[in-house]
Design an enzyme around this catalytic site. Structure first.
Site, PDB file in Angstrom:
ATOM      1  N   VAL A 108      -2.460  -4.646  -4.289  1.00  0.00           N
ATOM      2  CA  VAL A 108      -1.841  -4.205  -5.531  1.00  0.00           C
ATOM      3  C   VAL A 108      -0.345  -4.452  -5.414  1.00  0.00           C
ATOM      4  CG1 VAL A 108      -1.442  -2.261  -7.100  1.00  0.00           C
ATOM      5  CG2 VAL A 108      -3.596  -2.408  -5.808  1.00  0.00           C
ATOM      6  N   CYS A 109       0.238  -4.991  -6.467  1.00  0.00           N
ATOM      7  CA  CYS A 109       1.693  -5.124  -6.563  1.00  0.00           C
ATOM      8  C   CYS A 109       2.209  -5.944  -5.367  1.00  0.00           C
ATOM      9  CB  CYS A 109       2.283  -3.714  -6.638  1.00  0.00           C
ATOM     10  SG  CYS A 109       4.007  -3.576  -7.131  1.00  0.00           S
ATOM     11  N   THR A 110       3.230  -5.446  -4.687  1.00  0.00           N
ATOM     12  CA  THR A 110       3.843  -6.219  -3.614  1.00  0.00           C
ATOM     13  C   THR A 110       3.041  -6.177  -2.309  1.00  0.00           C
ATOM     14  OG1 THR A 110       5.302  -4.334  -3.172  1.00  0.00           O
ATOM     15  CG2 THR A 110       6.175  -6.111  -4.545  1.00  0.00           C
TER      16      THR A 110
END
Length: 198
Positions: A108-110
């Site tokens: 998820v995300c970074t």
């Protein structure tokens, strides 16, 4: 049940809260409401102890990396805590080892930056938070960066964009592992029907 399959959500200091807790809500609702599907979810951290998230929430892991059950899915969230991980060889080696053992790696995300730094995304399509797309490309220029997709499913690796996109990715994961009808039941159960108020 003896043959329960396990999903592990990685926790670490400065993890973005919703990156971990959004998928947790989806996956825990699914696994607890429909145990007959044969899946469980837990949170894992290096020490097995508590972590302080990016905005101050403190969450306690269920397991340390060393004593976690064998995983069928690993979910690596993002947040400011991923930045030091990009240079943390111990963490990157753990991710590489997980890649050898775990059939499905998700982020998820970074969290995808960590996968990129560990060499997991070479030549693959992937995404991340909009503010880190350039860094994703810089970490590994062979990555086919997908800036406009909420999540990118490339078979044994799924990456998702920023924060709330982890909920979408987790619902997609339920659909992959237990079917679209089950995913719709979970979505209705947590009343996830986004229509931004502003």
């Amino acid at each position: 049940m003896a043959d329960t399959k396990h999903i592990g959500i990685v926790l670490f200091d400065d993890v973005e809260e919703l990156d971990a807790v959004g998928p947790w809500e989806v996956l825990a609702y699914w696994t607890r409401t429909f145990p007959e599907d044969g899946w469980s979810v837990s949170c894992i951290s290096r020490s097995g102890g508590p972590v302080q998230c990016a905005k101050g929430l403190v969450i306690h892991a269920h397991h340390a990396f060393a004593d976690a059950p064998p995983l069928d899915v690993l979910l690596h969230p993002g947040g400011h805590g991923t930045r030091p991980q990009l240079r943390d060889e111990e963490h990157l080696d753990w991710v590489r080892e997980a890649r050898r053992e775990v059939p499905l790696m998700t982020s998820v995300c970074t969290g995808s930056l960590v996968y990129a730094a560990a060499g997991l995304l070479q030549g693959r399509p992937a995404t991340t938070h909009w503010g880190a797309l350039d860094l994703l490309a810089e970490l590994d220029p062979t990555i086919d960066v997908r800036p406009d997709e909420r999540f990118v499913d490339d078979g044994d690796v799924i990456t998702s964009s920023g924060v709330s996109a982890g909920i979408d990715m987790a619902l997609h994961l339920v659909a992959r592992l237990a079917g679209a009808d089950r995913a719709r039941e979970v979505r209705r159960g947590i009343q996830y029907d986004p229509e931004p108020p502003v």
